[in-house]
Design an enzyme around this catalytic site. Structure first.
Site, PDB file in Angstrom:
ATOM      1  N   HIS A   1       0.804  -1.223   0.000  1.00  7.56           N
ATOM      2  CA  HIS A   1       0.000   0.000   0.000  1.00  7.56           C
ATOM      3  C   HIS A   1       0.838   1.274   0.000  1.00  7.56           C
ATOM      4  O   HIS A   1       0.299   2.360  -0.101  1.00  7.56           O
ATOM      5  CB  HIS A   1      -0.954   0.022   1.198  1.00  7.56           C
ATOM      6  CG  HIS A   1      -0.277   0.274   2.519  1.00  7.56           C
ATOM      7  ND1 HIS A   1       0.431  -0.698   3.167  1.00  7.56           N
ATOM      8  CD2 HIS A   1      -0.175   1.383   3.278  1.00  7.56           C
ATOM      9  CE1 HIS A   1       0.928  -0.206   4.283  1.00  7.56           C
ATOM     10  NE2 HIS A   1       0.590   1.052   4.379  1.00  7.56           N
TER      11      HIS A   1
HETATM   12  C1  UD1 Z   1      -2.264   4.922   6.345  1.00  9.04           C
HETATM   13  C2  UD1 Z   1      -0.966   5.399   7.000  1.00  9.04           C
HETATM   14  C3  UD1 Z   1       0.109   4.343   6.850  1.00  9.04           C
HETATM   15  C4  UD1 Z   1      -0.372   3.000   7.353  1.00  9.04           C
HETATM   16  C5  UD1 Z   1      -1.657   2.638   6.623  1.00  9.04           C
HETATM   17  C6  UD1 Z   1      -2.225   1.319   7.037  1.00  9.04           C
HETATM   18  C7  UD1 Z   1      -0.537   7.820   6.880  1.00  9.04           C
HETATM   19  C8  UD1 Z   1       0.312   8.847   6.239  1.00  9.04           C
HETATM   20  N1  UD1 Z   1      -0.470   6.583   6.331  1.00  9.04           N
HETATM   21  O1  UD1 Z   1      -2.014   4.794   4.956  1.00  9.04           O
HETATM   22  O2  UD1 Z   1       1.234   4.734   7.616  1.00  9.04           O
HETATM   23  O3  UD1 Z   1       0.613   2.022   7.109  1.00  9.04           O
HETATM   24  O4  UD1 Z   1      -2.613   3.672   6.895  1.00  9.04           O
HETATM   25  O5  UD1 Z   1      -3.303   0.986   6.226  1.00  9.04           O
HETATM   26  O6  UD1 Z   1      -1.215   8.102   7.815  1.00  9.04           O
HETATM   27  N2  UD1 Z   1      -9.498   4.337   2.092  1.00  9.04           N
HETATM   28  C9  UD1 Z   1     -10.695   3.678   2.034  1.00  9.04           C
HETATM   29  N3  UD1 Z   1     -11.226   3.246   3.206  1.00  9.04           N
HETATM   30  C10 UD1 Z   1     -10.625   3.413   4.404  1.00  9.04           C
HETATM   31  C11 UD1 Z   1      -9.407   4.089   4.445  1.00  9.04           C
HETATM   32  C12 UD1 Z   1      -8.835   4.540   3.283  1.00  9.04           C
HETATM   33  O7  UD1 Z   1     -11.264   3.494   0.974  1.00  9.04           O
HETATM   34  O8  UD1 Z   1     -11.176   2.972   5.437  1.00  9.04           O
HETATM   35  C13 UD1 Z   1      -8.880   4.809   0.844  1.00  9.04           C
HETATM   36  C14 UD1 Z   1      -9.101   6.275   0.607  1.00  9.04           C
HETATM   37  O9  UD1 Z   1      -9.349   6.475  -0.729  1.00  9.04           O
HETATM   38  C15 UD1 Z   1      -7.784   6.924   0.951  1.00  9.04           C
HETATM   39  C16 UD1 Z   1      -6.787   5.823   0.678  1.00  9.04           C
HETATM   40  O10 UD1 Z   1      -7.468   4.593   0.926  1.00  9.04           O
HETATM   41  O11 UD1 Z   1      -7.526   8.073   0.204  1.00  9.04           O
HETATM   42  C17 UD1 Z   1      -5.577   5.894   1.568  1.00  9.04           C
HETATM   43  O12 UD1 Z   1      -5.948   6.014   2.962  1.00  9.04           O
HETATM   44  P1  UD1 Z   1      -5.080   6.923   3.960  1.00  9.04           P
HETATM   45  O13 UD1 Z   1      -5.616   6.818   5.331  1.00  9.04           O
HETATM   46  O14 UD1 Z   1      -4.902   8.284   3.398  1.00  9.04           O
HETATM   47  O15 UD1 Z   1      -3.640   6.247   3.910  1.00  9.04           O
HETATM   48  P2  UD1 Z   1      -3.200   4.721   3.909  1.00  9.04           P
HETATM   49  O16 UD1 Z   1      -2.621   4.436   2.592  1.00  9.04           O
HETATM   50  O17 UD1 Z   1      -4.275   3.815   4.413  1.00  9.04           O
END
Ligand code: UD1
Length: 370
Positions: A201
């Site tokens: 990811h």
């Molecule tokens: C975040 C953390 C990362 C951690 C990871 C675990 C930061 C900078 N990154 O990254 O350190 O390893 O979580 O998963 O805080 N989304 C969904 N549903 C959700 C959550 C996210 O669809 O419940 C999608 C959204 O489109 C979002 C993307 O995933 O934009 C990324 O989510 P985000 O929380 O921004 O970062 P992660 O890549 O999950």
């Protein structure tokens, strides 16, 4: 003493559970749990609260997704109101996600002491958003609770007073030790024989279409020797969907794409894997504890103990190397590892012991800072 915990995303949940449980046994402590809502999908959040037995959050900020600035700023705005209303004596933050740095900034500016659980880890790679979050959080924290000695050393090199640093071991391993007996394999095609478990990811692997395509092609090749089980993170699913690639992943004979798994299911998937291929931080640690070979698709790690002591091997972005390492593992050439010091299932207790001891906080507050 009123302690307010701030969590937001999947890797935080395994860390907060043992701390809440250990503090619950202390009569002098009152606790409030805030969920920022950085992760909000059922299978990225609620499943973990249920399986880990974390109490329902007292406050949910519902921040959701957004750019780094938007996510961090929205968390700050909402959390400031909460902290002013609740007036905690201390804020506990976990790991290195955007919710962690946002909470540290708000609490520090309101003069509320911040305790960082999993302090001191460093990848020395400012291209990783998490490294920025770690550095800022540690500068602002009053107490630094580290998972391993390299964390203590990093903090001291940065000028943090030793009075503020306590090595408590890896709190995420407390959750693993407690729940391993309940781990159960999900009903996924292919888990009964040899398989490679994959998670990806990180922006460095999934945000660049060329790199993501190269990785998927490599998995296609590996899958001729060994089934690939790939629970797909929401951000990776979005990236795969927009990729122009000549591979039918939905009907692939050797690659099984599935939804993100619950904690108990993912634990069983790790424990039974022949090899784990990942770019996660926590999975490097869990495989080290489980003594399962781990190949990490990153140039560096903030968790060097998993390489020095554990079963982890850094592969960088080199897909040829990935293929040859998997081949070696399949033919029995497996890196053996040991379990690092203080990864023993009792870190939550050690944290509670430190927090109820008023002298520890006084010493930290009195010591000189950076
Ligand atoms: C975040 C953390 C990362 C951690 C990871 C675990 C930061 C900078 N990154 O990254 O350190 O390893 O979580 O998963 O805080 N989304 C969904 N549903 C959700 C959550 C996210 O669809 O419940 C999608 C959204 O489109 C979002 C993307 O995933 O934009 C990324 O989510 P985000 O929380 O921004 O970062 P992660 O890549 O999950």
């Amino acid at each position: 003493m009123h302690i307010l915990h701030v969590v937001g995303a999947r890797p935080n949940f395994m860390k907060v559970a043992p701390v809440i449980a250990a503090l619950e046994k202390r009569e002098s402590i009152r606790q409030t749990l805030v969920h920022t809502g950085q992760h909000y999908d059922e299978n990225m959040s609620r499943v973990f609260f249920d399986q880990l037995g974390i109490p329902k959050p007292d406050i949910s900020l519902g921040v959701g997704s957004g750019s780094h600035a938007v996510q961090t700023a929205n968390t700050m705005i909402k959390l400031e109101e909460t902290l002013i209303e609740k007036q905690p004596d201390m804020v506990l933050v976990y790991g290195d996600i955007n919710s962690t740095v946002a909470a540290s900034l708000v609490a520090a500016k309101l003069s509320i002491p911040v305790t960082h659980v999993e302090a001191g880890l460093r990848s020395r790679d400012l291209g990783m958003p998490e490294e920025i979050n770690r550095l800022v959080t540690d500068v602002l924290s009053t107490l630094h609770l580290t998972p391993s000695r390299d964390g203590d050393e990093n903090l001291m090199k940065e000028g943090i007073s030793p009075a503020k640093i306590h090595c408590v071991g890896n709190v995420m391993i407390d959750t693993l030790v407690r729940l391993l007996p309940q781990a159960e394999l999900p009903d996924i095609d292919g888990v009964q024989s040899n398989y490679a478990l994959v998670t990806l990811h990180r922006p460095s692997n999934v945000d660049e279409p060329e790199m993501l395509a190269k990785l998927l092609k490599t998995f296609d090749e590996i899958s001729r020797d060994c089934k690939i089980i790939f629970p797909v993170h929401p951000r990776t699913r979005q990236r795969i969907a927009s990729l122009d690639i000549d591979l039918d992943l939905d009907n692939h004979p050797g690659i099984v794409l599935c939804e993100p798994q619950g904690y108990l299911q993912f634990l069983a998937l790790q424990k039974n894997a022949t090899v784990v291929i990942t770019d996660s931080g926590g999975i490097q640690e869990e495989t080290t504890y489980l003594q399962i070979p781990c190949l990490t698709m990153r140039e560096n790690t903030e968790r060097p103990v998993t390489v020095d002591v554990g079963t982890n091997v850094l592969i960088g972005r080199d897909c040829e190397r990935l293929k040859s390492q998997v081949k070696a593992i399949l033919s029995g050439h497996v890196k053996r590892g040991r379990i690092p010091e203080l990864w023993d299932g009792h870190s939550g207790e050690r944290i509670a012991e430190i927090l109820v001891n008023g002298d520890v906080l006084q010493d930290a507050l009195a010591s000189s800072t950076v």
